[in-house]
Structures are given as structure tokens and as C-alpha cells.
Design a protein around this motif. Structure first.
Motif, mmCIF file in Angstrom:
data_model
loop_
_atom_site.group_PDB
_atom_site.id
_atom_site.type_symbol
_atom_site.label_atom_id
_atom_site.label_comp_id
_atom_site.label_asym_id
_atom_site.label_seq_id
_atom_site.Cartn_x
_atom_site.Cartn_y
_atom_site.Cartn_z
ATOM 1 N N HIS A 1 0.733 5.422 -4.039
ATOM 2 C CA HIS A 1 -0.417 6.291 -3.803
ATOM 3 C C HIS A 1 -0.538 6.539 -2.312
ATOM 4 C CE1 HIS A 1 -2.237 6.252 -7.811
ATOM 5 N NE2 HIS A 1 -1.930 4.976 -7.874
ATOM 6 N N GLU A 2 -0.912 7.747 -1.972
ATOM 7 C CA GLU A 2 -1.183 8.051 -0.571
ATOM 8 C C GLU A 2 -2.612 7.627 -0.269
ATOM 9 O OE1 GLU A 2 -1.358 11.795 2.536
ATOM 10 O OE2 GLU A 2 -0.387 12.068 0.603
ATOM 11 N N GLY A 3 -2.800 7.044 0.908
ATOM 12 C CA GLY A 3 -4.122 6.604 1.299
ATOM 13 C C GLY A 3 -4.363 6.790 2.778
ATOM 14 N N ILE A 4 -5.591 6.498 3.180
ATOM 15 C CA ILE A 4 -5.996 6.612 4.578
ATOM 16 C C ILE A 4 -6.540 5.259 5.013
ATOM 17 C CG2 ILE A 4 -7.594 7.734 6.168
ATOM 18 C CD1 ILE A 4 -7.549 10.163 4.304
ATOM 19 N N GLU B 1 -10.000 0.686 7.834
ATOM 20 C CA GLU B 1 -10.374 -0.497 8.610
ATOM 21 C C GLU B 1 -9.117 -1.294 8.926
ATOM 22 O OE1 GLU B 1 -13.024 -4.458 7.764
ATOM 23 O OE2 GLU B 1 -13.752 -2.559 6.911
ATOM 24 N N ILE B 2 -9.027 -1.789 10.157
ATOM 25 C CA ILE B 2 -7.872 -2.573 10.573
ATOM 26 C C ILE B 2 -8.359 -3.953 10.997
ATOM 27 C CG2 ILE B 2 -5.955 -2.763 12.196
ATOM 28 C CD1 ILE B 2 -6.019 0.305 12.436
ATOM 29 N N GLY B 3 -7.871 -4.979 10.311
ATOM 30 C CA GLY B 3 -8.192 -6.352 10.662
ATOM 31 C C GLY B 3 -6.993 -7.015 11.315
ATOM 32 N N ASP B 4 -7.123 -8.299 11.612
ATOM 33 C CA ASP B 4 -6.022 -9.026 12.244
ATOM 34 C C ASP B 4 -4.815 -9.139 11.327
ATOM 35 O OD1 ASP B 4 -7.459 -9.372 14.567
ATOM 36 O OD2 ASP B 4 -8.287 -11.306 13.938
ATOM 37 N N ASP B 5 -5.063 -9.391 10.043
ATOM 38 C CA ASP B 5 -3.937 -9.594 9.132
ATOM 39 C C ASP B 5 -4.017 -8.752 7.859
ATOM 40 O OD1 ASP B 5 -6.115 -10.912 8.179
ATOM 41 O OD2 ASP B 5 -5.091 -12.780 7.714
ATOM 42 N N PHE C 1 -0.808 0.369 13.484
ATOM 43 C CA PHE C 1 -1.531 1.326 12.657
ATOM 44 C C PHE C 1 -2.757 1.809 13.403
ATOM 45 C CE2 PHE C 1 0.753 -1.413 9.712
ATOM 46 C CZ PHE C 1 1.375 -0.489 8.909
ATOM 47 N N GLN C 2 -3.235 2.987 13.007
ATOM 48 C CA GLN C 2 -4.431 3.566 13.595
ATOM 49 C C GLN C 2 -5.400 3.938 12.485
ATOM 50 O OE1 GLN C 2 -3.088 6.954 15.775
ATOM 51 N NE2 GLN C 2 -1.990 5.744 17.307
ATOM 52 N N LEU C 3 -6.684 3.953 12.825
ATOM 53 C CA LEU C 3 -7.689 4.389 11.857
ATOM 54 C C LEU C 3 -7.415 5.832 11.449
ATOM 55 C CD1 LEU C 3 -11.004 2.904 13.263
ATOM 56 C CD2 LEU C 3 -9.742 2.159 11.259
ATOM 57 N N MET C 4 -7.676 6.147 10.224
ATOM 58 C CA MET C 4 -7.497 7.473 9.629
ATOM 59 C C MET C 4 -6.034 7.891 9.511
ATOM 60 S SD MET C 4 -10.586 7.817 8.952
ATOM 61 C CE MET C 4 -10.587 9.381 8.143
ATOM 62 N N GLN C 5 -5.116 6.957 9.705
ATOM 63 C CA GLN C 5 -3.686 7.243 9.542
ATOM 64 C C GLN C 5 -3.369 7.316 8.052
ATOM 65 O OE1 GLN C 5 -1.178 4.347 11.450
ATOM 66 N NE2 GLN C 5 0.683 5.132 10.513
ATOM 67 N N LEU D 1 -5.206 -14.791 -7.749
ATOM 68 C CA LEU D 1 -4.690 -13.542 -8.304
ATOM 69 C C LEU D 1 -4.248 -12.580 -7.203
ATOM 70 C CD1 LEU D 1 -7.201 -12.941 -11.221
ATOM 71 C CD2 LEU D 1 -4.772 -13.445 -11.413
ATOM 72 N N LYS D 2 -4.959 -12.559 -6.070
ATOM 73 C CA LYS D 2 -4.575 -11.693 -4.957
ATOM 74 C C LYS D 2 -3.156 -11.982 -4.490
ATOM 75 C CE LYS D 2 -8.936 -10.698 -2.671
ATOM 76 N NZ LYS D 2 -9.734 -10.937 -1.461
ATOM 77 N N LYS D 3 -2.773 -13.236 -4.530
ATOM 78 C CA LYS D 3 -1.431 -13.623 -4.096
ATOM 79 C C LYS D 3 -0.355 -13.130 -5.059
ATOM 80 C CE LYS D 3 -3.170 -17.677 -1.733
ATOM 81 N NZ LYS D 3 -3.289 -19.131 -1.752
ATOM 82 N N GLN D 4 -0.722 -12.869 -6.297
ATOM 83 C CA GLN D 4 0.247 -12.424 -7.295
ATOM 84 C C GLN D 4 0.468 -10.919 -7.271
ATOM 85 O OE1 GLN D 4 -0.898 -13.907 -11.121
ATOM 86 N NE2 GLN D 4 -0.943 -16.024 -10.450
ATOM 87 N N PHE D 5 -0.423 -10.181 -6.612
ATOM 88 C CA PHE D 5 -0.309 -8.733 -6.544
ATOM 89 C C PHE D 5 0.028 -8.337 -5.117
ATOM 90 C CE2 PHE D 5 -3.029 -9.496 -10.192
ATOM 91 C CZ PHE D 5 -2.413 -8.729 -11.146
ATOM 92 N N ASP D 6 1.254 -7.888 -4.919
ATOM 93 C CA ASP D 6 1.731 -7.536 -3.590
ATOM 94 C C ASP D 6 1.745 -6.036 -3.403
ATOM 95 O OD1 ASP D 6 2.265 -10.209 -2.938
ATOM 96 O OD2 ASP D 6 4.244 -10.103 -3.869
ATOM 97 N N TYR D 7 0.924 -5.568 -2.470
ATOM 98 C CA TYR D 7 0.950 -4.168 -2.070
ATOM 99 C C TYR D 7 1.852 -4.064 -0.843
ATOM 100 C CZ TYR D 7 -3.168 -3.387 -4.977
ATOM 101 O OH TYR D 7 -4.036 -3.281 -6.025
ATOM 102 N N GLU D 8 2.563 -2.976 -0.741
ATOM 103 C CA GLU D 8 3.399 -2.739 0.426
ATOM 104 C C GLU D 8 3.084 -1.369 0.991
ATOM 105 O OE1 GLU D 8 7.483 -3.134 -0.657
ATOM 106 O OE2 GLU D 8 7.257 -5.207 -1.305
ATOM 107 N N ILE D 9 3.197 -1.269 2.299
ATOM 108 C CA ILE D 9 3.003 0.015 2.957
ATOM 109 C C ILE D 9 4.364 0.587 3.250
ATOM 110 C CG2 ILE D 9 2.082 1.169 4.990
ATOM 111 C CD1 ILE D 9 -0.075 -0.951 5.073
ATOM 112 N N GLU D 10 4.596 1.794 2.748
ATOM 113 C CA GLU D 10 5.908 2.442 2.930
ATOM 114 C C GLU D 10 5.945 3.203 4.243
ATOM 115 O OE1 GLU D 10 6.144 4.883 -0.557
ATOM 116 O OE2 GLU D 10 6.718 3.206 -1.803
#
Length: 137
Positions: free
Chosen positions: A8-11, A14-18, A59-63, A128-137
Motif C-alpha cells: 500500500h502507498e502511504g504518507i 510521524e517519525i520516531g527514533d525507531d 525519512f521526512q514528514l509527508m514523504q 503479536l506486533k513482533k509476528q507481523f513485519d511491515y517493510e518500507i519499499e
């Protein structure tokens, strides 16, 4: 297992430390239809995903970014969110009706059986969060 992915394309909102918070527009099949303006069935909702921040990229906000996950993980989420609660509800409903309890009260009890299920899911959310891995392409 299949290596196919859902993307999915997203924007970035918010950018945190990790981690990054990414807003995606989730569309039903109707929402992508060319005739959606003439139909009241279209469905689009905004969702916020929390994705681990890759260490080797800035990364930048609104990217705009593409967020992906494996199809098998999507299937697991659908099972946990839809199939298991439905099976639990039906099992309780038919068991109570079979025991002679009235249909109305059996229906209420079957709905009430979902409360502990979703509480357990909520309490196990970190695991459960650890079992679902999202990746940024």
C-alpha cells in the motif's frame, strides 16, 4: 510458503527514533471502480500503521512510501480478527441452543464470549506486533 506481498502507498505522518507512523488509504474493490461516483457502495478508510524505521535510510514528514507485508501475514491477521471470533461465536451459540437455552439469550452469550477473546488479543498485542513485519519499499 508464498513470498507474495501486499503493498500500500502511504504518507509518513510521524517519525520516531525507531518507528514511523504511516497513514494509508485502505480501499475496497468498489472504491477503485471507475463508476464509484454513481454508486453509494464505495468504501475508503484511512489507517495509521506503526512500522519499524529502517536504520540505513532517512525519512521526512509527508514523504510518500510503499508499505508491504507478506500475504501469509495478512491471512494470519484475517484469521485472528475475523475467522476465530466468528467460529467462537458460532460454537457458543450452537452449544447453548443445544443445551436448551433460548435463542435470544444464546445470541447474547455468544456475543459476550467475544469480550474475553478480544481482551486476550489486546493483552498479547506486543507479542503479536513482533509476528507481523511491515517493510518500507
Amino acid at each position: 510458503m508464498s513470498n507474495e506481498t501486499i503493498s500500500h502507498e502511504g504518507i509518513i505522518t510521524e517519525i520516531g527514533d525507531d518507528e514511523l507512523k504511516i497513514k494509508i488509504l485502505s480501499k475496497s474493490a468498489c472504491a477503485a471502480c471507475h463508476a464509484k461516483s454513481a454508486c453509494t457502495m464505495s468504501d475508503m478508510t484511512e489507517k495509521i500503521l506503526t512500522v519499524p524505521k529502517p536504520q540505513n535510510r532517512d525519512f521526512q514528514l509527508m514523504q510518500r512510501v510503499n508499505v508491504s507485508m507478506k500475504v501469509s501475514q495478512g491471512n494470519k491477521a484475517a484469521i485472528l480478527g475475523y475467522l476465530l471470533p466468528f467460529a467462537l461465536m458460532m460454537a457458543v451459540l450452537f452449544t447453548l441452543i443445544g443445551c436448551g437455552l433460548g435463542e435470544g439469550l444464546s445470541a447474547l452469550c455468544s456475543l459476550a464470549a467475544l469480550i474475553p477473546y478480544y481482551i486476550i488479543l489486546y493483552l498479547r498485542r506486543d507479542k503479536l506486533k513482533k509476528q507481523f513485519d511491515y517493510e518500507i519499499e
